[in-house]
Design a protein around this motif. Structure first.
Motif, PDB file in Angstrom:
ATOM      1  N   ILE A  79      -6.965  12.160  -5.820  1.00 23.13           N
ATOM      2  CA  ILE A  79      -5.689  12.873  -5.721  1.00 23.13           C
ATOM      3  C   ILE A  79      -4.650  12.020  -6.446  1.00 23.13           C
ATOM      4  CG2 ILE A  79      -5.105  11.796  -3.497  1.00 23.13           C
ATOM      5  CD1 ILE A  79      -3.675  14.434  -2.771  1.00 23.13           C
ATOM      6  N   TRP A  80      -3.805  12.657  -7.193  1.00 23.06           N
ATOM      7  CA  TRP A  80      -2.739  11.913  -7.863  1.00 23.06           C
ATOM      8  C   TRP A  80      -1.865  11.256  -6.810  1.00 23.06           C
ATOM      9  CZ3 TRP A  80      -3.542  11.054 -12.730  1.00 23.06           C
ATOM     10  CH2 TRP A  80      -4.251  11.978 -13.478  1.00 23.06           C
ATOM     11  N   ARG A  81      -1.356  10.104  -7.131  1.00 19.16           N
ATOM     12  CA  ARG A  81      -0.521   9.364  -6.182  1.00 19.16           C
ATOM     13  C   ARG A  81       0.635  10.223  -5.682  1.00 19.16           C
ATOM     14  NH1 ARG A  81       1.503   3.261  -6.747  1.00 19.16           N
ATOM     15  NH2 ARG A  81      -0.536   2.949  -5.894  1.00 19.16           N
ATOM     16  N   GLU A  82       1.173  11.053  -6.554  1.00 19.00           N
ATOM     17  CA  GLU A  82       2.274  11.928  -6.149  1.00 19.00           C
ATOM     18  C   GLU A  82       1.844  12.937  -5.095  1.00 19.00           C
ATOM     19  OE1 GLU A  82       3.130  10.326 -10.183  1.00 19.00           O
ATOM     20  OE2 GLU A  82       1.394  11.191  -9.228  1.00 19.00           O
ATOM     21  N   GLY A  83       0.553  13.189  -4.988  1.00 27.94           N
ATOM     22  CA  GLY A  83       0.038  14.129  -4.009  1.00 27.94           C
ATOM     23  C   GLY A  83      -0.166  13.517  -2.639  1.00 27.94           C
ATOM     24  N   ASN A  84      -0.008  12.220  -2.536  1.00 28.64           N
ATOM     25  CA  ASN A  84      -0.192  11.549  -1.258  1.00 28.64           C
ATOM     26  C   ASN A  84       0.991  10.610  -1.030  1.00 28.64           C
ATOM     27  OD1 ASN A  84      -0.993  10.169   1.015  1.00 28.64           O
ATOM     28  ND2 ASN A  84      -3.106   9.931   0.340  1.00 28.64           N
ATOM     29  N   SER A  85       2.057  11.159  -0.518  1.00 29.68           N
ATOM     30  CA  SER A  85       3.308  10.407  -0.370  1.00 29.68           C
ATOM     31  C   SER A  85       3.174   9.220   0.579  1.00 29.68           C
ATOM     32  CB  SER A  85       4.422  11.340   0.120  1.00 29.68           C
ATOM     33  OG  SER A  85       4.057  11.949   1.346  1.00 29.68           O
ATOM     34  N   VAL A  86       2.336   9.337   1.601  1.00 25.11           N
ATOM     35  CA  VAL A  86       2.185   8.246   2.565  1.00 25.11           C
ATOM     36  C   VAL A  86       1.498   7.057   1.908  1.00 25.11           C
ATOM     37  CG1 VAL A  86       1.138   7.556   4.756  1.00 25.11           C
ATOM     38  CG2 VAL A  86       2.208   9.811   4.524  1.00 25.11           C
ATOM     39  N   ALA A  87       0.417   7.310   1.162  1.00 25.79           N
ATOM     40  CA  ALA A  87      -0.274   6.217   0.458  1.00 25.79           C
ATOM     41  C   ALA A  87       0.656   5.580  -0.572  1.00 25.79           C
ATOM     42  CB  ALA A  87      -1.542   6.728  -0.208  1.00 25.79           C
ATOM     43  N   ASP A  88       1.443   6.409  -1.257  1.00 24.55           N
ATOM     44  CA  ASP A  88       2.393   5.900  -2.238  1.00 24.55           C
ATOM     45  C   ASP A  88       3.408   4.974  -1.568  1.00 24.55           C
ATOM     46  OD1 ASP A  88       3.552   5.779  -4.856  1.00 24.55           O
ATOM     47  OD2 ASP A  88       5.098   7.190  -4.195  1.00 24.55           O
ATOM     48  N   PHE A  89       3.934   5.400  -0.437  1.00 19.04           N
ATOM     49  CA  PHE A  89       4.902   4.593   0.309  1.00 19.04           C
ATOM     50  C   PHE A  89       4.277   3.269   0.750  1.00 19.04           C
ATOM     51  CE2 PHE A  89       6.670   3.169   4.343  1.00 19.04           C
ATOM     52  CZ  PHE A  89       8.017   3.091   4.063  1.00 19.04           C
ATOM     53  N   LEU A  90       3.075   3.343   1.330  1.00 11.94           N
ATOM     54  CA  LEU A  90       2.428   2.137   1.849  1.00 11.94           C
ATOM     55  C   LEU A  90       2.070   1.157   0.732  1.00 11.94           C
ATOM     56  CD1 LEU A  90       0.135   3.666   4.605  1.00 11.94           C
ATOM     57  CD2 LEU A  90       2.216   2.320   4.940  1.00 11.94           C
ATOM     58  N   SER A  91       1.708   1.671  -0.442  1.00 18.64           N
ATOM     59  CA  SER A  91       1.336   0.780  -1.539  1.00 18.64           C
ATOM     60  C   SER A  91       2.542   0.012  -2.084  1.00 18.64           C
ATOM     61  CB  SER A  91       0.674   1.558  -2.666  1.00 18.64           C
ATOM     62  OG  SER A  91       1.609   2.369  -3.338  1.00 18.64           O
ATOM     63  N   LYS A  92       3.734   0.561  -1.933  1.00 22.64           N
ATOM     64  CA  LYS A  92       4.946  -0.103  -2.409  1.00 22.64           C
ATOM     65  C   LYS A  92       5.527  -1.062  -1.379  1.00 22.64           C
ATOM     66  CE  LYS A  92       6.433   3.934  -4.966  1.00 22.64           C
ATOM     67  NZ  LYS A  92       7.466   4.956  -4.972  1.00 22.64           N
ATOM     68  N   ARG A  93       5.096  -0.931  -0.139  1.00 23.62           N
ATOM     69  CA  ARG A  93       5.641  -1.713   0.963  1.00 23.62           C
ATOM     70  C   ARG A  93       5.091  -3.125   0.922  1.00 23.62           C
ATOM     71  NH1 ARG A  93       3.030  -2.344   5.747  1.00 23.62           N
ATOM     72  NH2 ARG A  93       4.293  -2.951   7.498  1.00 23.62           N
ATOM     73  N   LYS A  94       5.942  -4.099   1.014  1.00 22.84           N
ATOM     74  CA  LYS A  94       5.482  -5.472   1.106  1.00 22.84           C
ATOM     75  C   LYS A  94       4.923  -5.675   2.505  1.00 22.84           C
ATOM     76  CE  LYS A  94       6.583 -10.206   0.670  1.00 22.84           C
ATOM     77  NZ  LYS A  94       7.341 -11.299   0.907  1.00 22.84           N
ATOM     78  N   CYS A  95       3.686  -6.084   2.565  1.00 26.30           N
ATOM     79  CA  CYS A  95       3.023  -6.234   3.853  1.00 26.30           C
ATOM     80  C   CYS A  95       2.813  -7.705   4.146  1.00 26.30           C
ATOM     81  CB  CYS A  95       1.684  -5.501   3.830  1.00 26.30           C
ATOM     82  SG  CYS A  95       0.817  -5.585   5.393  1.00 26.30           S
ATOM     83  N   SER A  96       3.435  -8.178   5.187  1.00 26.28           N
ATOM     84  CA  SER A  96       3.250  -9.568   5.602  1.00 26.28           C
ATOM     85  C   SER A  96       2.396  -9.636   6.865  1.00 26.28           C
ATOM     86  CB  SER A  96       4.604 -10.229   5.843  1.00 26.28           C
ATOM     87  OG  SER A  96       5.326  -9.498   6.805  1.00 26.28           O
TER      88      SER A  96
END
Length: 127
Positions: A79-96
């Motif tokens: 699925i294009w990244r634009e089709g999965n807004s949650v995955a897109d959001f999580l991939s941009k989030r800095k995770c500590s």
């Protein structure tokens, strides 16, 4: 949904690691059917046997196939990244974080809004 802090690794290996982690979670929940949408066409193609498995991913792909055999029905699609807004959001989030779980009650308001948007079938504009 989950997010995890990872070491530097080739993107395909990271995508395959994420699929493996998701399948392990689904298996531990006792699910019998799964449809996993990934924003890496390369990962979907490798898992579905459409392209050769890179040697560095071979062991993880073997484990993925073992896990998939536990499900009565399964599908892994691109699925294009634009089709999965949650995955897109999580991939941009800095995770500590040290773990791999984001309980829904700890989700940032933006993420909760995206989940609601997905659930309603509304369009997502990636900016």
């Amino acid at each position: 949904m989950f997010s995890v802090n990872v070491e530097r690794e080739e993107i395909l290996a990271l995508e395959i690691r994420a699929v493996l982690a998701g399948l392990q979670m689904a298996s531990s929940l006792g699910l019998v059917s799964i449809w996993m949408e990934v924003d890496s066409k390369s990962a979907a193609d490798v898992i579905n046997g459409k392209t050769k498995i890179p040697w560095r991913c071979f062991n993880r792909i073997q484990v993925i196939h073992q896990l998939l055999s536990q499900f009565h029905n399964w599908r892994i699609t691109h699925i294009w990244r634009e089709g999965n807004s949650v995955a897109d959001f999580l991939s941009k989030r800095k995770c500590s974080c040290k773990g791999t779980d984001i309980p829904p009650f700890l989700s940032p308001p933006t993420l909760l809004h995206l989940l609601d948007t997905n659930r309603q079938g509304n369009e997502y504009c990636r900016l």
